[in-house]
Enzyme design. Structure first.
Site, PDB file in Angstrom:
ATOM      1  N   ASP A  85       0.812  -1.210   0.000  1.00  0.00           N
ATOM      2  CA  ASP A  85       0.000   0.000   0.000  1.00  0.00           C
ATOM      3  C   ASP A  85       0.852   1.269   0.000  1.00  0.00           C
ATOM      4  O   ASP A  85       2.025   1.255   0.383  1.00  0.00           O
ATOM      5  CB  ASP A  85      -0.895   0.047   1.247  1.00  0.00           C
ATOM      6  CG  ASP A  85      -2.031  -0.959   1.189  1.00  0.00           C
ATOM      7  OD1 ASP A  85      -2.072  -1.754   0.229  1.00  0.00           O
ATOM      8  OD2 ASP A  85      -2.858  -0.949   2.112  1.00  0.00           O
ATOM      9  N   HIS A 237       3.649  -2.513   2.982  1.00  0.00           N
ATOM     10  CA  HIS A 237       3.689  -1.145   2.449  1.00  0.00           C
ATOM     11  C   HIS A 237       4.971  -0.914   1.658  1.00  0.00           C
ATOM     12  O   HIS A 237       6.044  -1.373   2.061  1.00  0.00           O
ATOM     13  CB  HIS A 237       3.605  -0.111   3.578  1.00  0.00           C
ATOM     14  CG  HIS A 237       2.314  -0.159   4.338  1.00  0.00           C
ATOM     15  ND1 HIS A 237       2.074  -1.084   5.337  1.00  0.00           N
ATOM     16  CD2 HIS A 237       1.187   0.599   4.232  1.00  0.00           C
ATOM     17  CE1 HIS A 237       0.852  -0.885   5.836  1.00  0.00           C
ATOM     18  NE2 HIS A 237       0.301   0.120   5.178  1.00  0.00           N
TER      19      HIS A 237
END
Length: 705
Positions: A85, A237
Site C-alpha cells: 500500500d 507497504h
C-alpha cells in the site's frame, strides 16, 4: 490631464492576468488535494458494526458488494498474495520490485493517485514486471469518514491517473486505514457498499505485517507469516515512510515460505478472480495524462512558490535594512549640506486642466510658500471655468499670470510655463496640491550646490480623513519618501514628484524640456537630468499636501498610469547602466532598486500570498505561514521609522494592519496589470482623475481671498 483620444488598451492583459492567477490557484488547490497522500494506518479502535453482515465480518478479505447479498472470497490454500500500500515510492518500490523479481514472485500494489501521478514511470514498471495494480484512493483518504462526493472523487481521480500512466482501469480497491474483515464497522461497510455500487471489488487482508510501525525485521516476518495452511492476503507497504525494514523482511519471508511449499501470486491469481482490470479507453488515457501533467505542474508551482516566498522575504529584509541605514545617513548628511537662505526669485508653474475645485487654493498656497514667488498657471484647455478663477486671482495678485492654450497635455503645459518663466529657479506643482509655508525656501536652499539640477519635495496626502486616504498617507510617508532618502544618499533619485519639485530652468531647457513620450513625465525628466550630469536631491522640509484618489477605482487608474509610465521611463533610460557619472549611478543603483522593489517584489507578493493560503493546508504550512508573516512585518516595519523621520503623528499607523491585507494586494495587482499591458505593447491613456477640492491652505492664509 490631456483630452487627446488615444487607443484604449486591450482587455487581453486582464484576461491573461486573471488566467494566470486562476491557473496558479487551481494548481495549488490540486497540490493541496494530493498532498494528503502520506500513508500511515488508523490506530483507533473499531466502531459499531450493527449493519455489517456476519458473513462479511467472518468471510474472506475480498468483498464483492456489487450485488445483494454481498459475497467474499479467500486465497487458495498454501497461496499468498503479497499486497503493498501507499506507493509507488521512488526509493522503496524499486527495491521491493527487485526482491520480488529475485524470487520470481508477483504481487498487487495498491497505489494512491497522488503518488501514481508523481511517479508514472513506476506505475508502468510495476505492470511491466507482471504485477497487479489496485486503487488506494487519490490522497489516502478514509472513505468511511468522508461523504459520497469526496469518496467518488478519490476513486475516479485515481482511476483516471492509472488510465493515463498505466493504460488500465482497475476493479480492485483497498480503502486506506483498512485491515481485516472483522474490523469493519458501520461507516466502513457503508464505504464498501458505495464501492460495490461503482463496480469495485474491495480487498482487505488476512494478515497485517504491521510493517508501518517499523517494529523490526523479525517482527515483520513473524506478523506476515500465516498461522495455518489456508491462503492469505498479506498487508505490507512500499510507501508512506521508511520501508527499509519491509525490504529486508521481504527478503527473508518469501524464500522461507517458498521453502515450506507456499505459492505466491497477485490477488486476482490467488483468489481465482477474473476481469479485475481492463484496458482504459483512449478518452480515459488522454484525460489521465492531462491530470498527471496537472498534478506534476501543481507540485512544481507549489515548490516554486515556496522558493519565491523565501526570495520575497529576503528582498523585504534587504529593503528594510537598506532603508534603515540610508535614512540614518540621510538625517546626518543633510545637516552638513550647503544651503542658501532660500530668498531667490522663484516661479511656480502650475499646469491645470479642469482643476476648478482646487486651483485657487493651489495658487494661494504657492504665493504664501515663500518670498519672491511668482505663479504661472497654464490653463490646458479647461472646460470647467478653471481659467476664470485664475483670471480673477491674477487681477488681485500681480504675481499671478494666466496662460491659456489648447489642450495638449501636462508635459506641453509645463513647457509653456518654462518658456514664459523669467527666473532660473522654478517650482513645478499640480493643480490639486497645496504647498505648506516655507516649502519654497526649503526647496531653493538646495541650489547652493551648483551641481544640483532638481530637488524632490515631500509630497503628502491631504485628504486622509477616510481609511483609503490613511492607507495612501502611510504609503507616501513609508514608501515614496523613505525611498527618496535612499535615492538621495546613493545619488540616484529617479523621480521628482509632479506634486512638488524644484528645477534649474536652464538645465531643463538644455535637456529638451519636459518630455511627453511617456506617461511619467516627472520620472522621465528626472532621469534625463541625472544622465546629463546633474544631481537630484530630496528635501523633506518642502512639504506639500496633494489630493489623493478618493475611491478605489480612481486609485487604480492613477497608480496604473504611474506604474506604466515608470516602466516606460526605465526602458527609455535603460542604457544608463553602462554610462559614467550620474547616469551610471542611476543605471547601476537607482534602476536596479526600482526594478527590484517596485516591480519584482510586487509581482512576487500576490503569489506569495496565494502560496501562504494554500500552504496552511500542507505539511509545511507552519514554515510557509512564518515566512509570510515575516514578509509582512518586514514590509510594515519601515513605516514606524518613516513616520518618526517625517515627524508625523503615529495614529494613522493603526490602519497599517488592514492595509497589509487589502491595499497592498491592490497595489501589487496594479503592477501586474501594468507589466502585462507593457508586454502586450498597448498604449495607456492618461486617465485624468476627477477633482473634489478636498485640500485647503493653512488657516492663516484662508482670509487672503
Amino acid at each position: 490631464m490631456t483630452r487627446h483620444r488615444r487607443p484604449s488598451p486591450p482587455k487581453a492583459h486582464w484576461l491573461l492576468l486573471s488566467a494566470i492567477l486562476a491557473v496558479v490557484a487551481g494548481l495549488l488547490a490540486l497540490n493541496v488535494f494530493v498532498a494528503g497522500a502520506d500513508g500511515g494506518e488508523d490506530t483507533s479502535p473499531p466502531g459499531p458494526a450493527a449493519t455489517v453482515p456476519s458473513s462479511v465480518r467472518h468471510g474472506g478479505p475480498v468483498i464483492d458488494a456489487r450485488s445483494d447479498p454481498p459475497a467474499t472470497a479467500r486465497a487458495h490454500d498454501h497461496t499468498i498474495a503479497l499486497t503493498f500500500d501507499d506507493g509507488p515510492d521512488p526509493v522503496w518500490t524499486p527495491r521491493i520490485l527487485d526482491v520480488l523479481d529475485r524470487y520470481g514472485v508477483t504481487a498487487t500494489f495498491f497505489v494512491t493517485g497522488a503518488n501514481a501521478a508523481r511517479y508514472p514511470d513506476l506505475v508502468r514498471e510495476i505492470l511491466a514486471r507482471g504485477h497487479e495494480i489496485g486503487n488506494h484512493t487519490a490522497s489516502h483518504t478514509d472513505l468511511g469518514a468522508t461523504g459520497d462526493a469526496r469518496a467518488g472523487l478519490e476513486i475516479r481521480t485515481t482511476d483516471l491517473v492509472l488510465a493515463g500512466t498505466g493504460g488500465v482501469l482497475p476493479v480492485l480497491v483497498r480503502p486506506p486505514y483498512s485491515s481485516t474483515p472483522d474490523t469493519l464497522g458501520d461507516s466502513e461497510w457503508a464505504a464498501v457498499r458505495r464501492l460495490g455500487a461503482d463496480g469495485k471489488l474491495v480487498v482487505l487482508s488476512d494478515v497485517d505485517s504491521q510493517d508501518w510501525r517499523r517494529p523490526g525485521v523479525d517482527a515483520i516476518v513473524a506478523n506476515a507469516t500465516p498461522s495455518g495452511t489456508g491462503g492469505a492476503i498479506v498487508l505490507m507497504h512500499d510507501g508512506g515512510g521508511d520501508r527499509a525494514q519491509t525490504v529486508e523482511a521481504l527478503g527473508r519471508l518469501v524464500p522461507g515460505l517458498q521453502a515450506r511449499g507456499w505459492q505466491f501470486g497477485t490477488v486476482t491469481d490467488s483468489v481465482g478472480l477474473a476481469g479485475t482490470a481492463s484496458a482504459a479507453p483512449v478518452r480515459a488515457r488522454i484525460g489521465g495524462r492531462l491530470l498527471v501533467f496537472a498534478v506534476r505542474a501543481g507540485e512544481f508551482v507549489a515548490g516554486t512558490l515556496r522558493v519565491l516566498t523565501v526570495v520575497a522575504t529576503a528582498l523585504a529584509l534587504l529593503r528594510a535594512v537598506l532603508l534603515g541605514v540610508t535614512a540614518a545617513v540621510h538625517a546626518r548628511r543633510r545637516r552638513r549640506l550647503p544651503r542658501t537662505t532660500g530668498d531667490d526669485p522663484v516661479t511656480v508653474i502650475i499646469p491645470a486642466y479642469n482643476e476648478r475645485e482646487g486651483i485657487e487654493w493651489a495658487v494661494r498656497s504657492a504665493l504664501a510658500a515663500g518670498p519672491r514667488v511668482s505663479v504661472i498657471v497654464v490653463d490646458d484647455g479647461s472646460t470647467d471655468g478653471t481659467g476664470a478663477i485664475v483670471e480673477r486671482l491674477a487681477r488681485a495678485r500681480p504675481a499671478v499670470r494666466l496662460i491659456r492654450q489648447e489642450n495638449a497635455g501636462k508635459a506641453a503645459a509645463l513647457n509653456t510655463g518654462l518658456a514664459a518663466a523669467r527666473t532660473e529657479l522654478v517650482v513645478m506643482m499640480d493643480g490639486d496640491t497645496v504647498l505648506e509655508p516655507g516649502s519654497v525656501p526649503a526647496l531653493v536652499g538646495n541650489f547652493a550646490d551648483p551641481r544640483v539640477g532638481a530637488v524632490a519635495g515631500n509630497a503628502k496626502v491631504g485628504n486622509r480623513g477616510r481609511l483609503l486616504g490613511q492607507w495612501q498617507h502611510i504609503e507616501y510617508v513609508a514608501g515614496f519618501n523613505l525611498d527618496r532618502r535612499f535615492y538621495d544618499v546613493l545619488e540616484c533619485m529617479p523621480t521628482v514628484p509632479g506634486a512638488v519639485g524644484a528645477f534649474r530652468r536652464s538645465a531643463v531647457l538644455r535637456a529638451g524640456g519636459v518630455p511627453s513620450d511617456t506617461l511619467a513625465e516627472d520620472t522621465d525628466l528626472t532621469m534625463t537630468l541625472l544622465r546629463g550630469g546633474w544631481r537630484v536631491v530630496y528635501e523633506q522640509d518642502a512639504r506639500a499636501l496633494t489630493e489623493a484618489p478618493a475611491t478605489l477605482a480612481e486609485l487604480w487608474k492613477q497608480r496604473y498610469r504611474w506604474c506604466y509610465g515608470t516602466l516606460q521611463a526605465v526602458w527609455k533610460h535603460r542604457h544608463a547602466i553602462s554610462e559614467p557619472g550620474g547616469a551610471g549611478r542611476l543605471g547601476r543603483r537607482g534602476l536596479p532598486y526600482l526594478l527590484l522593489f517596485q516591480v519584482l517584489l510586487p509581482v512576487l507578493a500576490p503569489f506569495v500570498d496565494v502560496a501562504a493560503v494554500f500552504g496552511l493546508f500542507t505539511g509545511d504550512g507552519l514554515l510557509v505561514l512564518a515566512s509570510w508573516l515575516a514578509f509582512l512585518v518586514l514590509q510594515a516595519a519601515p513605516a514606524v521609522v518613516a513616520f518618526r523621520l517625517d515627524r508625523e503623528p503615529p495614529a494613522p499607523l493603526l490602519a497599517l494592519p488592514l492595509q497589509q491585507f487589502v491595499y497592498r494586494q491592490l497595489m501589487y495587482l496594479v503592477v501586474l496589470q501594468s507589466l502585462s499591458t507593457a508586454l502586450a505593447g498597448a498604449r495607456l491613456p492618461w486617465h485624468k482623475l476627477p477633482r473634489r477640492g478636498l485640500i485647503e491652505p493653512s488657516p492663516s492664509d484662508r482670509g487672503k481671498r
